[in-house]
Design a protein around this motif. Structure first.
Motif, PDB file in Angstrom:
ATOM      1  N   THR A 189       0.836  -1.212   0.000  1.00 21.49           N
ATOM      2  CA  THR A 189       0.000   0.000   0.000  1.00 21.49           C
ATOM      3  C   THR A 189       0.865   1.254   0.000  1.00 21.49           C
ATOM      4  O   THR A 189       2.049   1.223   0.372  1.00 21.49           O
ATOM      5  N   LEU A 190       0.273   2.356  -0.403  1.00 21.39           N
ATOM      6  CA  LEU A 190       0.946   3.653  -0.406  1.00 21.39           C
ATOM      7  C   LEU A 190       0.538   4.441   0.836  1.00 21.39           C
ATOM      8  O   LEU A 190      -0.570   4.291   1.349  1.00 21.39           O
ATOM      9  N   GLU A 191       1.459   5.300   1.282  1.00 20.09           N
ATOM     10  CA  GLU A 191       1.160   6.206   2.378  1.00 20.09           C
ATOM     11  C   GLU A 191       0.301   7.353   1.839  1.00 20.09           C
ATOM     12  O   GLU A 191       0.654   7.978   0.827  1.00 20.09           O
ATOM     13  N   ASP A 192      -0.819   7.626   2.507  1.00 20.54           N
ATOM     14  CA  ASP A 192      -1.746   8.646   2.006  1.00 20.54           C
ATOM     15  C   ASP A 192      -1.126  10.037   1.954  1.00 20.54           C
ATOM     16  O   ASP A 192      -1.287  10.774   0.979  1.00 20.54           O
ATOM     17  N   GLN A 193      -0.398  10.405   3.003  1.00 23.03           N
ATOM     18  CA  GLN A 193       0.103  11.778   3.089  1.00 23.03           C
ATOM     19  C   GLN A 193       1.295  12.008   2.171  1.00 23.03           C
ATOM     20  O   GLN A 193       1.393  13.050   1.515  1.00 23.03           O
ATOM     21  N   THR A 194       2.226  11.063   2.131  1.00 23.04           N
ATOM     22  CA  THR A 194       3.442  11.263   1.340  1.00 23.04           C
ATOM     23  C   THR A 194       3.315  10.732  -0.076  1.00 23.04           C
ATOM     24  O   THR A 194       4.159  11.038  -0.925  1.00 23.04           O
ATOM     25  N   ARG A 195       2.265   9.945  -0.354  1.00 22.30           N
ATOM     26  CA  ARG A 195       2.075   9.325  -1.664  1.00 22.30           C
ATOM     27  C   ARG A 195       3.315   8.539  -2.068  1.00 22.30           C
ATOM     28  O   ARG A 195       3.806   8.608  -3.195  1.00 22.30           O
ATOM     29  N   SER A 196       3.834   7.794  -1.126  1.00 23.15           N
ATOM     30  CA  SER A 196       5.002   6.965  -1.388  1.00 23.15           C
ATOM     31  C   SER A 196       4.744   5.564  -0.855  1.00 23.15           C
ATOM     32  O   SER A 196       3.844   5.345  -0.043  1.00 23.15           O
ATOM     33  N   MET A 197       5.535   4.636  -1.339  1.00 24.97           N
ATOM     34  CA  MET A 197       5.414   3.244  -0.909  1.00 24.97           C
ATOM     35  C   MET A 197       6.704   2.840  -0.193  1.00 24.97           C
ATOM     36  O   MET A 197       7.803   3.296  -0.570  1.00 24.97           O
ATOM     37  N   ARG A 198       6.573   1.998   0.790  1.00 25.66           N
ATOM     38  CA  ARG A 198       7.743   1.575   1.540  1.00 25.66           C
ATOM     39  C   ARG A 198       8.257   0.237   1.029  1.00 25.66           C
ATOM     40  O   ARG A 198       7.492  -0.625   0.613  1.00 25.66           O
ATOM     41  N   ALA A 199       9.565   0.099   1.087  1.00 24.26           N
ATOM     42  CA  ALA A 199      10.211  -1.177   0.801  1.00 24.26           C
ATOM     43  C   ALA A 199      11.213  -1.448   1.922  1.00 24.26           C
ATOM     44  O   ALA A 199      11.795  -0.516   2.496  1.00 24.26           O
ATOM     45  N   ARG A 200      11.401  -2.712   2.220  1.00 28.39           N
ATOM     46  CA  ARG A 200      12.289  -3.104   3.324  1.00 28.39           C
ATOM     47  C   ARG A 200      13.566  -3.698   2.742  1.00 28.39           C
ATOM     48  O   ARG A 200      13.528  -4.654   1.970  1.00 28.39           O
ATOM     49  N   VAL A 201      14.688  -3.114   3.143  1.00 28.64           N
ATOM     50  CA  VAL A 201      15.987  -3.552   2.652  1.00 28.64           C
ATOM     51  C   VAL A 201      16.733  -4.245   3.794  1.00 28.64           C
ATOM     52  O   VAL A 201      16.898  -3.672   4.882  1.00 28.64           O
ATOM     53  N   ALA A 202      17.188  -5.471   3.549  1.00 26.56           N
ATOM     54  CA  ALA A 202      17.983  -6.201   4.536  1.00 26.56           C
ATOM     55  C   ALA A 202      19.452  -5.861   4.324  1.00 26.56           C
ATOM     56  O   ALA A 202      19.973  -5.977   3.208  1.00 26.56           O
ATOM     57  N   VAL A 203      20.127  -5.441   5.405  1.00 22.24           N
ATOM     58  CA  VAL A 203      21.507  -4.964   5.287  1.00 22.24           C
ATOM     59  C   VAL A 203      22.377  -5.645   6.342  1.00 22.24           C
ATOM     60  O   VAL A 203      22.095  -5.541   7.543  1.00 22.24           O
ATOM     61  N   PRO A 204      23.434  -6.343   5.928  1.00 20.65           N
ATOM     62  CA  PRO A 204      24.389  -6.859   6.915  1.00 20.65           C
ATOM     63  C   PRO A 204      25.007  -5.700   7.691  1.00 20.65           C
ATOM     64  O   PRO A 204      25.265  -4.629   7.128  1.00 20.65           O
ATOM     65  N   ASN A 205      25.258  -5.924   8.974  1.00 17.94           N
ATOM     66  CA  ASN A 205      25.728  -4.834   9.827  1.00 17.94           C
ATOM     67  C   ASN A 205      26.909  -5.290  10.685  1.00 17.94           C
ATOM     68  O   ASN A 205      26.818  -5.292  11.912  1.00 17.94           O
ATOM     69  N   PRO A 206      28.010  -5.686  10.057  1.00 14.89           N
ATOM     70  CA  PRO A 206      29.170  -6.110  10.851  1.00 14.89           C
ATOM     71  C   PRO A 206      29.694  -4.960  11.706  1.00 14.89           C
ATOM     72  O   PRO A 206      29.786  -3.815  11.249  1.00 14.89           O
ATOM     73  N   GLY A 207      30.018  -5.273  12.932  1.00 13.20           N
ATOM     74  CA  GLY A 207      30.473  -4.237  13.843  1.00 13.20           C
ATOM     75  C   GLY A 207      29.362  -3.382  14.403  1.00 13.20           C
ATOM     76  O   GLY A 207      29.623  -2.479  15.202  1.00 13.20           O
ATOM     77  N   GLU A 208      28.129  -3.636  13.949  1.00 10.55           N
ATOM     78  CA  GLU A 208      26.939  -2.933  14.442  1.00 10.55           C
ATOM     79  C   GLU A 208      27.091  -1.416  14.334  1.00 10.55           C
ATOM     80  O   GLU A 208      26.700  -0.664  15.218  1.00 10.55           O
ATOM     81  N   ARG A 209      27.647  -0.981  13.193  1.00 10.88           N
ATOM     82  CA  ARG A 209      27.845   0.459  12.997  1.00 10.88           C
ATOM     83  C   ARG A 209      26.546   1.177  12.666  1.00 10.88           C
ATOM     84  O   ARG A 209      26.401   2.373  12.947  1.00 10.88           O
ATOM     85  N   LEU A 210      25.630   0.481  11.998  1.00 10.46           N
ATOM     86  CA  LEU A 210      24.327   1.078  11.706  1.00 10.46           C
ATOM     87  C   LEU A 210      23.438   0.963  12.933  1.00 10.46           C
ATOM     88  O   LEU A 210      23.260  -0.129  13.477  1.00 10.46           O
ATOM     89  N   LYS A 211      22.871   2.077  13.347  1.00 10.55           N
ATOM     90  CA  LYS A 211      22.037   2.112  14.540  1.00 10.55           C
ATOM     91  C   LYS A 211      20.589   2.416  14.148  1.00 10.55           C
ATOM     92  O   LYS A 211      20.343   3.280  13.290  1.00 10.55           O
ATOM     93  N   PRO A 212      19.631   1.728  14.756  1.00  7.08           N
ATOM     94  CA  PRO A 212      18.220   2.050  14.485  1.00  7.08           C
ATOM     95  C   PRO A 212      17.939   3.530  14.726  1.00  7.08           C
ATOM     96  O   PRO A 212      18.376   4.095  15.734  1.00  7.08           O
ATOM     97  N   GLY A 213      17.232   4.135  13.772  1.00  8.09           N
ATOM     98  CA  GLY A 213      16.924   5.556  13.861  1.00  8.09           C
ATOM     99  C   GLY A 213      17.765   6.411  12.933  1.00  8.09           C
ATOM    100  O   GLY A 213      17.404   7.572  12.663  1.00  8.09           O
ATOM    101  N   MET A 214      18.897   5.881  12.428  1.00  3.91           N
ATOM    102  CA  MET A 214      19.716   6.650  11.491  1.00  3.91           C
ATOM    103  C   MET A 214      18.960   6.853  10.184  1.00  3.91           C
ATOM    104  O   MET A 214      18.237   5.966   9.717  1.00  3.91           O
ATOM    105  N   TYR A 215      19.157   8.024   9.570  1.00  3.43           N
ATOM    106  CA  TYR A 215      18.603   8.292   8.255  1.00  3.43           C
ATOM    107  C   TYR A 215      19.556   7.808   7.175  1.00  3.43           C
ATOM    108  O   TYR A 215      20.779   7.858   7.344  1.00  3.43           O
ATOM    109  N   ALA A 216      18.976   7.332   6.075  1.00  2.00           N
ATOM    110  CA  ALA A 216      19.783   6.820   4.967  1.00  2.00           C
ATOM    111  C   ALA A 216      19.273   7.385   3.647  1.00  2.00           C
ATOM    112  O   ALA A 216      18.101   7.718   3.503  1.00  2.00           O
ATOM    113  N   THR A 217      20.184   7.500   2.670  1.00  2.00           N
ATOM    114  CA  THR A 217      19.819   7.870   1.321  1.00  2.00           C
ATOM    115  C   THR A 217      20.252   6.737   0.399  1.00  2.00           C
ATOM    116  O   THR A 217      21.439   6.358   0.392  1.00  2.00           O
ATOM    117  N   GLY A 218      19.309   6.206  -0.372  1.00  2.00           N
ATOM    118  CA  GLY A 218      19.607   5.025  -1.167  1.00  2.00           C
ATOM    119  C   GLY A 218      19.410   5.252  -2.651  1.00  2.00           C
ATOM    120  O   GLY A 218      18.753   6.198  -3.074  1.00  2.00           O
TER     121      GLY A 218
END
Length: 220
Positions: A189-218
């Protein structure tokens, strides 16, 4: 754009299946790293004390029935012993603690609950001496060796996105570094307000450098 999130398949709550009191905490602050099987806290519970007494009684009956010439008596005592063992195991009491109880023949006032998975303690809702009810979440442990990045796809680009696509992205905390992942799931489904759709990307995180809450540009 996207945001780093927990991999929900790698999260675990510690929620006792019985009521009692937290007698001693081995893990007493959020952010602490734990390994699978590490002691978290000692608990006192009248239910656990009763279950231990029943196990020892069943063990003595099984030992006495071993000399019986009646097969039904021997088999029944073994079933009772196994049932008493399972009851403690179902309450997440380890085999080592059960074996020690049978070896010593002495009821322990407290028993220890252990970490079900390795990871970081993200939530802690218990203090020493505190009472808790069955099913209360005392800890939440998250394995950060792999994380999800939830990305927003513009409506016009939705037909181009599919599961299995590779994704390159960057985060401000790791300047100049390109990280890679794979689209694991596309939300229907699409988000009503942003008119965008979400996708989930699985990312290996050796060393646990990526922290939940960080913003990313893909880039797909």
């Amino acid at each position: 754009v996207g945001v780093v999130e927990f991999d929900e398949t790698r999260m675990a709550y510690v929620a006792p299946k019985f009521g009692g009191w937290a007698e001693r905490l081995y893990v007493d602050f959020t952010g602490q790293m734990v390994r699978a099987g590490q002691p978290l806290l000692d608990v006192y519970s009248p239910e656990l004390v009763t279950a231990q007494e029943e196990l020892l009684l069943a063990a003595r009956m099984s030992e006495a029935a071993g000399t019986s010439r009646f097969e039904d008596v021997t088999e029944g005592s073994r079933d009772l012993l196994e049932s008493a063992r399972r009851r403690l195991a179902y309450w997440d009491i380890t085999e080592e603690q059960i074996a020690r109880l049978l070896d010593t023949g002495e009821v322990s006032r407290t028993l220890t609950l252990h970490a079900p998975v390795a990871g970081v303690v993200m939530e802690k809702d218990v203090f020493q001496g505190q009472a808790f009810q069955p099913g209360r979440n005392l800890y939440m442990i998250a394995d950060l060796s792999e994380v999800w990045v939830s990305v927003e796809i513009f409506e016009a680009d939705v037909p181009l996105v599919r599961e299995g696509m590779p994704v390159e992205f960057s985060v401000a905390a790791l300047p100049g570094e390109t990280l890679r992942g794979t689209i694991e799931y596309v939300y229907p489904t699409l988000e009503d307000q942003t008119r965008s759709m979400r996708a989930r990307v699985a990312v290996p995180n050796p060393g646990e450098r990526l922290k939940p809450g960080m913003y990313a540009t893909g880039r797909l």
